[in-house]
Write a protein that holds these residues in place. Structure first.
Motif, PDB file in Angstrom:
ATOM      1  N   LEU A 130      16.672  56.222  47.835  1.00 37.11           N
ATOM      2  CA  LEU A 130      17.184  56.855  49.055  1.00 37.11           C
ATOM      3  C   LEU A 130      16.888  58.345  49.050  1.00 37.11           C
ATOM      4  CD1 LEU A 130      20.595  54.962  49.289  1.00 37.11           C
ATOM      5  CD2 LEU A 130      18.638  54.687  50.820  1.00 37.11           C
ATOM      6  N   CYS A 131      17.010  58.980  47.889  1.00 37.88           N
ATOM      7  CA  CYS A 131      16.681  60.405  47.780  1.00 37.88           C
ATOM      8  C   CYS A 131      15.233  60.637  48.185  1.00 37.88           C
ATOM      9  CB  CYS A 131      16.899  60.887  46.351  1.00 37.88           C
ATOM     10  SG  CYS A 131      18.621  61.204  45.920  1.00 37.88           S
ATOM     11  N   ALA A 132      14.340  59.795  47.698  1.00 36.00           N
ATOM     12  CA  ALA A 132      12.921  59.940  48.019  1.00 36.00           C
ATOM     13  C   ALA A 132      12.666  59.677  49.496  1.00 36.00           C
ATOM     14  CB  ALA A 132      12.097  58.991  47.156  1.00 36.00           C
ATOM     15  N   LEU A 133      13.321  58.677  50.045  1.00 33.23           N
ATOM     16  CA  LEU A 133      13.115  58.317  51.448  1.00 33.23           C
ATOM     17  C   LEU A 133      13.621  59.408  52.379  1.00 33.23           C
ATOM     18  CD1 LEU A 133      12.248  56.111  53.454  1.00 33.23           C
ATOM     19  CD2 LEU A 133      14.569  55.195  53.329  1.00 33.23           C
ATOM     20  N   ILE A 134      14.759  59.949  52.043  1.00 36.39           N
ATOM     21  CA  ILE A 134      15.368  60.973  52.888  1.00 36.39           C
ATOM     22  C   ILE A 134      14.707  62.330  52.647  1.00 36.39           C
ATOM     23  CG2 ILE A 134      17.535  62.238  53.277  1.00 36.39           C
ATOM     24  CD1 ILE A 134      18.987  59.584  52.687  1.00 36.39           C
ATOM     25  N   GLY A 135      14.124  62.492  51.462  1.00 41.49           N
ATOM     26  CA  GLY A 135      13.519  63.765  51.119  1.00 41.49           C
ATOM     27  C   GLY A 135      14.549  64.774  50.692  1.00 41.49           C
ATOM     28  N   ALA A 136      15.583  64.298  49.997  1.00 34.76           N
ATOM     29  CA  ALA A 136      16.684  65.169  49.595  1.00 34.76           C
ATOM     30  C   ALA A 136      16.707  65.316  48.091  1.00 34.76           C
ATOM     31  CB  ALA A 136      18.018  64.599  50.080  1.00 34.76           C
ATOM     32  N   ALA A 137      16.970  66.531  47.628  1.00 38.17           N
ATOM     33  CA  ALA A 137      17.168  66.775  46.201  1.00 38.17           C
ATOM     34  C   ALA A 137      18.652  66.798  45.929  1.00 38.17           C
ATOM     35  CB  ALA A 137      16.531  68.094  45.794  1.00 38.17           C
ATOM     36  N   GLY A 138      19.093  66.064  44.893  1.00 40.26           N
ATOM     37  CA  GLY A 138      20.514  66.002  44.588  1.00 40.26           C
ATOM     38  C   GLY A 138      21.094  67.384  44.329  1.00 40.26           C
ATOM     39  N   ASN A 150      27.880  55.385  43.013  1.00 42.21           N
ATOM     40  CA  ASN A 150      28.804  54.468  43.693  1.00 42.21           C
ATOM     41  C   ASN A 150      29.958  54.071  42.789  1.00 42.21           C
ATOM     42  OD1 ASN A 150      27.389  52.958  41.911  1.00 42.21           O
ATOM     43  ND2 ASN A 150      26.927  51.267  43.309  1.00 42.21           N
ATOM     44  N   ALA A 151      30.251  54.910  41.772  1.00 40.54           N
ATOM     45  CA  ALA A 151      31.308  54.549  40.828  1.00 40.54           C
ATOM     46  C   ALA A 151      32.677  54.593  41.477  1.00 40.54           C
ATOM     47  CB  ALA A 151      31.269  55.484  39.621  1.00 40.54           C
ATOM     48  N   GLU A 152      32.875  55.505  42.419  1.00 43.13           N
ATOM     49  CA  GLU A 152      34.182  55.561  43.064  1.00 43.13           C
ATOM     50  C   GLU A 152      34.336  54.389  44.031  1.00 43.13           C
ATOM     51  OE1 GLU A 152      34.366  59.209  45.232  1.00 43.13           O
ATOM     52  OE2 GLU A 152      33.334  58.394  46.969  1.00 43.13           O
ATOM     53  N   ALA A 199      27.361  52.952  49.761  1.00 42.68           N
ATOM     54  CA  ALA A 199      27.886  53.409  48.482  1.00 42.68           C
ATOM     55  C   ALA A 199      26.810  54.144  47.695  1.00 42.68           C
ATOM     56  CB  ALA A 199      28.419  52.229  47.681  1.00 42.68           C
ATOM     57  N   GLU A 200      25.571  53.658  47.768  1.00 39.30           N
ATOM     58  CA  GLU A 200      24.473  54.330  47.079  1.00 39.30           C
ATOM     59  C   GLU A 200      24.161  55.686  47.708  1.00 39.30           C
ATOM     60  OE1 GLU A 200      22.775  53.577  44.371  1.00 39.30           O
ATOM     61  OE2 GLU A 200      23.783  51.678  43.971  1.00 39.30           O
ATOM     62  N   LEU A 201      24.359  55.796  49.021  1.00 32.29           N
ATOM     63  CA  LEU A 201      24.089  57.061  49.700  1.00 32.29           C
ATOM     64  C   LEU A 201      24.978  58.186  49.179  1.00 32.29           C
ATOM     65  CD1 LEU A 201      23.531  56.019  53.423  1.00 32.29           C
ATOM     66  CD2 LEU A 201      21.965  57.358  52.007  1.00 32.29           C
ATOM     67  N   LYS A 202      26.086  57.824  48.561  1.00 29.21           N
ATOM     68  CA  LYS A 202      26.956  58.855  47.983  1.00 29.21           C
ATOM     69  C   LYS A 202      26.247  59.614  46.868  1.00 29.21           C
ATOM     70  CE  LYS A 202      31.308  56.345  48.755  1.00 29.21           C
ATOM     71  NZ  LYS A 202      32.516  55.825  48.071  1.00 29.21           N
ATOM     72  N   GLY A 203      25.195  59.044  46.334  1.00 32.61           N
ATOM     73  CA  GLY A 203      24.488  59.682  45.234  1.00 32.61           C
ATOM     74  C   GLY A 203      23.295  60.491  45.656  1.00 32.61           C
ATOM     75  N   VAL A 204      23.109  60.738  46.963  1.00 27.27           N
ATOM     76  CA  VAL A 204      21.945  61.484  47.439  1.00 27.27           C
ATOM     77  C   VAL A 204      22.219  62.995  47.394  1.00 27.27           C
ATOM     78  CG1 VAL A 204      20.411  61.862  49.406  1.00 27.27           C
ATOM     79  CG2 VAL A 204      21.143  59.547  48.812  1.00 27.27           C
ATOM     80  N   THR A 205      23.139  63.457  48.230  1.00 28.70           N
ATOM     81  CA  THR A 205      23.571  64.859  48.223  1.00 28.70           C
ATOM     82  C   THR A 205      25.042  64.897  48.569  1.00 28.70           C
ATOM     83  OG1 THR A 205      23.101  65.210  50.558  1.00 28.70           O
ATOM     84  CG2 THR A 205      21.303  65.676  49.015  1.00 28.70           C
ATOM     85  N   ARG A 206      25.630  66.083  48.476  1.00 30.69           N
ATOM     86  CA  ARG A 206      27.045  66.215  48.825  1.00 30.69           C
ATOM     87  C   ARG A 206      27.288  65.879  50.297  1.00 30.69           C
ATOM     88  NH1 ARG A 206      29.797  68.960  44.775  1.00 30.69           N
ATOM     89  NH2 ARG A 206      28.458  69.964  43.227  1.00 30.69           N
ATOM     90  N   SER A 207      26.388  66.328  51.148  1.00 29.67           N
ATOM     91  CA  SER A 207      26.593  66.074  52.575  1.00 29.67           C
ATOM     92  C   SER A 207      26.446  64.595  52.897  1.00 29.67           C
ATOM     93  CB  SER A 207      25.610  66.895  53.406  1.00 29.67           C
ATOM     94  OG  SER A 207      24.264  66.546  53.083  1.00 29.67           O
ATOM     95  N   TRP A 208      25.463  63.942  52.281  1.00 28.55           N
ATOM     96  CA  TRP A 208      25.310  62.503  52.513  1.00 28.55           C
ATOM     97  C   TRP A 208      26.495  61.741  51.909  1.00 28.55           C
ATOM     98  CZ3 TRP A 208      22.217  59.778  55.596  1.00 28.55           C
ATOM     99  CH2 TRP A 208      21.091  60.402  56.130  1.00 28.55           C
TER     100      TRP A 208
END
Length: 849
Positions: A130-138, A150-152, A199-208
């Motif tokens: 998802l990070c690669a697809l969105i083009g976002a750096a964590g 997605n641990a929470e 749940a996985e999107l929670k691991g992309v960036t803070r805003s996501w």
């Protein structure tokens, strides 16, 4: 009221059609005018209101917030007949911009199209993808990146503090600049994205993460007509159906602990009263494994009374209800203590737990943080429930098979383990950094269990000895193990014997051996279906391996080095593969003199391979191939080798079903072979024709001293032929004709031969029903025979007269030292006493009665 005229009726459809086709013009933000049909415009709420409430300027409606190209695209998407193209070149952010505009235009059909397109891009992907697809750096920093995104729990609202992570001195990376959209657009963009992906999107960036939290909490916890909760204590309702379908059933148990105001669980058309479940008496032992439910009887009734809805509540929902709010011990599982995270070690081994109980444990594991080891082996779980448990265990770092992280040897032989058990053990291997030996032999892990172990082998870097013998893994399991061996660089000893492996599995193993550089000891014994081309390929791979030292107990390295003079692999389940390997190794062996392969399954092809080797071998003197099902075809090959072999002195071919055909070719070889002194052909279904051929060979053979023909079908005529040969043969010293039904006539013929034969010292003819008449004839021969020292006549229906005749002969015979007359009950006590009296003064005489 006046009826319309004919002209008016004809004009009405035309006018209606003209109205539908009427065009309107809209001026977009960039000043460009867009022409739309009035019907298409009215499908979008904003344009409809504009047309109904506002006056156009020069026939043009202003739309100053949307670009012309976007307006055209949304209008196209809002057409009920539009189909989204299979190949779409829009970027994710272009799609979100379309969402923004579709929301502004109130274009519901377009909105659904775009939501589906976004969901197809995102669903099923993990956080890195998802990070690669969105083009976002964590932008979490390394401390938070160490925790799974997605641990929470999925239901946690935005801005609720996540569990504290260790402090980190590393500053988070600068986030990439990304387009800005309204919160409504972003939330709508995720409207059809599934729960697992959110749940996985929670691991992309803070805003996501914040966005995913809002969408998840709203989707899972919002009540109709109520705003989405913003704090944990505001959550009263939880949609467990979506959690279960997303592979997150454990969030139901976590919710039972974390959500103080939780009142209802929703799912599958039912509603669970959480307070009622907490109060219900569900504490029971293991339920009925033959019924597909968690609880039974009064306990099931008590639980179902807490659930409202049409029909029977589904099993998944009832288990979620128990995991969330069940009290005490249920089905032998400490549900409440697990949910409250008060269990560190859990032993549920061999408790008779069934699939619903496995599901309950899987639902509870995510609620724990202190549980690190449990034992779930030897229950009645199926493959799917075991996989779910393994997934949960892997995510939480929990051992499931009772093994410990510091264990070096793990042996589970003969414990009736099933595929589910192997799946749990394989899961635990991921956490074990020092285990070097794993023994799973004599269980029933099957193909599925072998596949799980194989997957573990692909990543495990410490197991060097693996025993999977006697597990019915079949070709499917063998293929999986073979694939693992192509990448595994540590397993040096592997036992796959007695696993119903056939040609496909054998070929896969052969291919693995070609690339595996560490395997030293491999066993595929007792896999009788490895035949033909598959056996040849596996043998070639074994011989070509630079690392393999032992194959099914065949010491390849030692044989090549010339360190063995004797090799005994009798009754070791060897097949064609091992036989081909042995044949190649003994062709030019300079030291191996004795090879014992009796009681295996080399078959005709194996015998042919050995025979070819015998044509070249110059040292092997003793060969045992008895009980190998070589048949007449194998016997023919051995016979051809005997014609040219100049060293072999002892040959065992008993119990090989060679029949008359095989006996005849062996007999032909004996006529020319000048070295073979001992031949065993017992239990081979040899009849009269075979016996006659052997008899002819004995008349000319000058070297065979021992011949075993026990338990064939030689009969009277065959015995007569052999007797004739004994009259002229001058070398045979031991003859076994037991169990051939030669009867009295055959015994009489043998007796006549004994009168003139001067070399035979041992004669075994037990179990031939020779009776008194045959015994008398033998007795007469003993009076004149001066060489026979051992005579075996037990089980021959000899009566008093026969006993008396033999006793008389013993009085004059001075060379016989051993006589066996057991199981001749018709002799009676008097007959036996007569025999005892006859030898009472002969020191060292062995008489068995």
């Amino acid at each position: 009221m006046r009826a319309p005229s004919v002209e008016e009726q004809e004009e009405a459809p035309t006018a209606k059609k003209a109205k539908h086709e009427e065009q309107i013009r809209v001026r977009a933000r960039d000043g460009e005018e867009v022409t739309l049909s009035r019907d298409a415009a009215r499908l979008m709420g904003t344009l409809k209101d504009l047309m109904d409430l506002a006056t156009s300027e020069d026939g043009i409606y202003p739309m100053p917030t949307i670009m012309a190209s976007t307006l055209q695209m949304v209008c196209k998407l809002n057409d009920p007949g539009y189909t989204w193209p299979s190949s779409d070149e829009h970027s994710l952010f272009q799609l979100i911009q379309l969402i923004e505009d579709a929301l502004y235009l109130d274009a519901p059909i377009a909105l659904k199209h775009i939501q589906r397109a976004i969901a197809s891009r995102l669903n099923g992907k993990r956080a890195p993808e998802l990070c690669a697809l969105i083009g976002a750096a964590g932008d979490f920093g390394s401390a938070e990146e160490h925790a799974p995104p997605n641990a929470e729990p999925a239901f946690v609202p935005e801005d609720v503090e996540a569990p504290q992570q260790p402090a980190c001195s590393t500053l988070p990376p600068e986030p990439l600049q990304q387009p800005s959209f309204s919160a409504d657009a972003m939330e709508a963009a995720l409207g059809l994205v599934d729960v697992a992906t959110l749940a996985e999107l929670k691991g992309v960036t803070r805003s996501w993460r914040a966005l995913a939290q809002r969408v998840l909490c709203s989707r899972l916890c919002r009540r109709d007509g109520q705003p989405g909760p913003t704090r944990l204590d505001e959550i009263t309702d939880l949609d467990v159906e979506q959690l279960i379908e997303a592979g997150r059933p454990g969030d139901a148990a976590v919710g039972g602990r974390m959500l103080p105001g939780l009142a209802r669980l929703h799912g599958y058309g039912h509603v669970v009263d959480v307070a009622a479940v907490r109060a219900a008496d569900l504490q029971c032992e293991m339920g009925n494994s033959r019924r597909p439910s968690l609880l039974h009887g009064a306990y099931e009734v008590a639980l179902n009374s807490c659930i409202s809805g049409e029909g029977e509540p589904p099993l998944r929902l009832t288990i979620a209800a128990v995991a969330c709010a069940g009290s005490g011990v249920i089905c032998g599982i400490p549900v409440q203590r697990l949910r409250e995270d008060r269990v560190q070690v859990l032993n549920l081994s061999n408790r008779g737990l069934h699939v619903p109980a496995a599901m309950l444990v899987a639902y509870l594991i995510p609620a724990t943080s202190v549980l690190r080891r449990c034992n779930l082996l030897k229950n009645s779980f199926d493959v799917e429930s075991a996989k779910k448990l393994a997934k949960m265990g892997a995510e939480k770092g929990i051992m499931l098979s009772g093994m410990t992280r510091d264990q070096t040897v793990a042996n589970f032989p003969g414990q009736s383990l099933q595929p589910a058990d192997a799946i749990l053990i394989a899961s635990d291997l991921k956490f074990m950094a020092v285990v070097t030996t794993l023994g799973l032999n004599q269980n029933n892990i099957g193909p599925e269990g072998a596949i799980a172990i194989a997957e573990a082998l692909k990543v495990n870097a410490v197991v060097t000895i693996l025993d999977l013998g006697s597990n019915s893994i079949g070709d499917k399991g063998a293929i999986a193990i073979a694939e693992a061996l192509k990448v595994n660089a540590v397993v040096t000893t592997l036992d796959l014997e007695n696993n119903n492996i056939g040609p496909e599995g054998a070929i896969a193993i052969a291919e693995a051996l070609k690339v595996n550089a560490v395997m030293k000891n491999l066993s595929v014994a007792y896999n009788s279906n490895i035949v033909g081309e598959a056996a040849q390929q596996l043998a070639a791979a074994a011989l070509g391996s630079l690392s393999l030292e032992v194959l099914s107990g065949v010491p390849i390295k030692e044989l090549r080095a010339g360190k063995l003079t004797k090799l005994d692999r009798q009754g070791k389940g060897l097949g064609l593969t091992e036989c081909i390997v042995l044949a190649e190794l003994i062709k030019f062996s300079a030291v191996l003199t004795e090879l014992m392969l009796g009681g295996n399954n080399i078959g005709p092809e194996g015998a042919i391979a050995i025979a070819e080797a015998l044509k070249d071998n110059a040292v092997l003197t003793d060969l045992r191939l008895d009980n190998n099902n070589i048949g007449a075809e194998g016997a023919k090959a051995i016979a051809e080798a005997l014609k040219v072999n100049a060293v072999m002195t002892t040959l065992y071919l008993g119990n090989n079903s060679i029949g008359d055909e095989g006996a005849i070719v062996i007999a032909e070889a004996l006529k020319v072979n000048a070295v073979l002194t001992s031949v065993d052909l017992q239990l081979n279904s040899i009849g009269d024709d075979g016996a006659k051929a052997i008899a002819e060979a004995l008349q000319v053979n000058a070297v065979v001293t021992t011949l075993g023909l026990y338990n064939n079908m030689i009969g009277v005529n065959g015995a007569i032929a052999i007797a004739e040969a004994l009259k002229v043969n001058a070398v045979l010293t031991a003859l076994g004709l037991a169990g051939n039904n030669i009867r009295n006539r055959g015994a009489i013929a043998i007796a006549e031969a004994l009168k003139v034969n001067a070399v035979l010292t041992k004669l075994v003819i037990w179990g031939n029903n020779i009776g008194d008449e045959g015994a008398k004839a033998i007795a007469e021969a003993l009076k004149v025979n001066a060489v026979v020292t051992t005579l075996d006549l037990y089980g021959n229906s000899i009566g008093p007269e026969g006993a008396k005749a033999i006793a008389e002969a013993l009085k004059v015979n001075a060379v016989l030292t051993k006589l066996d007359l057991k199981y001749n009950s018709n002799m009676g006590d008097a007959g036996k006493q007569t025999l005892r009296d006859a030898v009472k003064d002969r020191s060292g005489f062995e008489l068995e009665l």
